[in-house]
Design a protein around this motif. Structure first.
Motif, mmCIF file in Angstrom:
data_model
loop_
_atom_site.group_PDB
_atom_site.id
_atom_site.type_symbol
_atom_site.label_atom_id
_atom_site.label_comp_id
_atom_site.label_asym_id
_atom_site.label_seq_id
_atom_site.Cartn_x
_atom_site.Cartn_y
_atom_site.Cartn_z
ATOM 1 N N ARG A 197 -5.357 -6.551 -12.146
ATOM 2 C CA ARG A 197 -5.522 -5.329 -11.846
ATOM 3 C C ARG A 197 -3.820 -4.759 -11.103
ATOM 4 N N LEU A 198 -3.115 -6.063 -10.374
ATOM 5 C CA LEU A 198 -1.619 -5.653 -10.778
ATOM 6 C C LEU A 198 -0.686 -5.332 -11.917
ATOM 7 N N GLN A 199 -1.406 -5.600 -13.324
ATOM 8 C CA GLN A 199 -0.632 -5.888 -14.362
ATOM 9 C C GLN A 199 -0.994 -3.798 -14.491
ATOM 10 N N MET A 200 -2.218 -3.479 -14.537
ATOM 11 C CA MET A 200 -3.140 -2.944 -15.116
ATOM 12 C C MET A 200 -2.464 -1.438 -14.208
ATOM 13 N N MET A 201 -1.826 -1.421 -13.234
ATOM 14 C CA MET A 201 -2.092 -0.509 -11.981
ATOM 15 C C MET A 201 -0.416 -0.281 -12.243
ATOM 16 N N PHE A 238 -7.436 7.666 -9.961
ATOM 17 C CA PHE A 238 -7.047 5.979 -10.426
ATOM 18 C C PHE A 238 -7.921 4.972 -10.902
ATOM 19 N N ALA A 239 -9.192 5.433 -9.317
ATOM 20 C CA ALA A 239 -10.081 4.167 -9.807
ATOM 21 C C ALA A 239 -10.682 4.590 -10.777
ATOM 22 N N LYS A 240 -10.827 5.318 -11.433
ATOM 23 C CA LYS A 240 -11.114 5.407 -13.113
ATOM 24 C C LYS A 240 -10.926 5.094 -14.021
ATOM 25 N N ARG A 241 -9.588 4.891 -13.735
ATOM 26 C CA ARG A 241 -8.582 4.583 -14.943
ATOM 27 C C ARG A 241 -8.778 2.940 -14.775
ATOM 28 N N LEU A 242 -8.773 1.969 -13.594
ATOM 29 C CA LEU A 242 -8.936 1.183 -13.362
ATOM 30 C C LEU A 242 -10.228 0.103 -13.349
ATOM 31 N N GLY A 243 -10.941 1.048 -13.515
ATOM 32 C CA GLY A 243 -12.614 0.606 -13.489
ATOM 33 C C GLY A 243 -12.840 -0.601 -11.818
ATOM 34 N N VAL A 244 -12.311 0.784 -10.761
ATOM 35 C CA VAL A 244 -12.649 0.240 -9.658
ATOM 36 C C VAL A 244 -13.701 1.234 -8.913
ATOM 37 N N GLY A 273 0.874 -1.283 -0.187
ATOM 38 C CA GLY A 273 -0.119 0.108 0.114
ATOM 39 C C GLY A 273 1.101 1.135 0.131
ATOM 40 N N ASP A 274 1.745 1.112 0.697
ATOM 41 C CA ASP A 274 2.418 2.117 0.837
ATOM 42 C C ASP A 274 3.411 2.726 -0.254
ATOM 43 N N ARG A 275 3.808 1.701 -1.265
ATOM 44 C CA ARG A 275 4.286 1.663 -2.741
ATOM 45 C C ARG A 275 3.082 1.699 -3.834
ATOM 46 N N LEU A 276 2.514 1.343 -3.260
ATOM 47 C CA LEU A 276 1.394 1.647 -4.386
ATOM 48 C C LEU A 276 -0.061 3.557 -4.382
ATOM 49 N N ALA A 277 0.646 3.985 -2.558
ATOM 50 C CA ALA A 277 -0.010 5.659 -2.786
ATOM 51 C C ALA A 277 1.206 6.354 -3.643
ATOM 52 N N ALA A 278 2.137 6.137 -3.044
ATOM 53 C CA ALA A 278 3.495 6.685 -3.619
ATOM 54 C C ALA A 278 3.603 6.663 -4.905
ATOM 55 N N ALA A 279 3.410 5.674 -6.063
ATOM 56 C CA ALA A 279 3.386 5.821 -7.109
ATOM 57 C C ALA A 279 2.148 7.153 -7.652
ATOM 58 N N ARG A 280 1.212 6.317 -7.195
ATOM 59 C CA ARG A 280 -0.191 7.282 -7.957
ATOM 60 C C ARG A 280 -0.232 8.686 -7.536
ATOM 61 N N GLU A 281 0.836 9.120 -6.363
ATOM 62 C CA GLU A 281 0.874 10.475 -6.556
ATOM 63 C C GLU A 281 1.718 10.817 -6.940
ATOM 64 N N GLY A 327 0.971 -0.508 -14.957
ATOM 65 C CA GLY A 327 1.262 0.085 -16.511
ATOM 66 C C GLY A 327 0.568 1.516 -16.221
ATOM 67 N N LEU A 328 -0.249 1.797 -15.325
ATOM 68 C CA LEU A 328 -0.749 3.601 -15.782
ATOM 69 C C LEU A 328 0.052 4.298 -14.398
ATOM 70 N N LEU A 329 1.015 3.254 -14.081
ATOM 71 C CA LEU A 329 2.055 4.023 -12.332
ATOM 72 C C LEU A 329 3.297 4.073 -13.451
ATOM 73 N N ASN A 330 3.539 2.960 -14.225
ATOM 74 C CA ASN A 330 4.919 2.831 -15.244
ATOM 75 C C ASN A 330 6.193 2.982 -14.292
ATOM 76 N N VAL A 331 6.235 1.499 -13.333
ATOM 77 C CA VAL A 331 6.331 1.281 -12.322
ATOM 78 C C VAL A 331 6.443 -0.223 -12.438
ATOM 79 N N SER A 332 7.251 -0.960 -11.783
ATOM 80 C CA SER A 332 6.739 -2.791 -12.369
ATOM 81 C C SER A 332 6.086 -3.243 -11.576
ATOM 82 N N VAL A 333 5.713 -4.421 -12.271
ATOM 83 C CA VAL A 333 4.491 -5.199 -11.053
ATOM 84 C C VAL A 333 5.619 -5.583 -9.793
ATOM 85 N N GLY A 334 7.529 -5.832 -9.889
ATOM 86 C CA GLY A 334 7.852 -6.568 -9.051
ATOM 87 C C GLY A 334 8.292 -5.545 -7.600
#
Length: 138
Positions: free
Chosen positions: A65-69, A40-46, A23-31, A71-78
């Motif tokens: 969804r992980l793969q989609m996010m 972000f929710a609209k783009r992911l359809g959630v 969650g920390d990493r997701l929030a940081a990447a989204r910001e 891509g949207l955030l320009n970070v790797s799934v890893g």
């Protein structure tokens, strides 16, 4: 005295698996991508609440969804999962101003989080050993 890190070490200190959650990493990447939760929710359809739950580590997304996010955030799934790989840069600690106390507090927080992670890993090993001994003694 503030700790000095190069960019790669600084990112590992902030977003590594032992100090940051998914969650920390997701929030940081989204910001870092300049997206609000609702966008972000609209783009992911959630729903926005789903993003909140993911960022607050109350739930986890499915693989698609992980793969989609990523891509949207320009970070790797890893990176989202572990903090390793292509991700976002750590926050600029120089934004804390000239207050070395704030920088020291941030360093203390990272240190405590690292120790907690280490202790949790140790606890898991001890629990596993105990369960094994209990099974052997049955």
């Amino acid at each position: 005295m503030p700790l000095e890190y190069d960019d790669e070490t600084n990112s590992e200190e902030w977003y590594g698996e032992d100090v940051a959650t998914f969650g920390d990493r997701l929030a940081a990447a989204r910001e870092a991508a300049g997206l609000k939760r609702i966008e972000f929710a609209k783009r992911l359809g959630v729903k926005k609440a789903t993003i909140s739950d993911w960022e607050d580590d109350l739930s986890e997304p499915r693989a698609n969804r992980l793969q989609m996010m990523a891509g949207l955030l320009n970070v790797s799934v890893g990176w989202l999962l572990t903090g390793e790989g292509d991700g976002v840069d750590a926050p600029d600690e120089s934004l804390d101003g000239d207050d070395p106390g704030l920088v020291a507090l941030l360093a203390d927080i990272r240190d405590v989080r690292g120790r907690i992670k280490s202790d949790l890993d140790r606890l898991a090993r001890v629990e596993k050993a105990l369960r094994k001994r209990l099974i052997e003694n049955e």
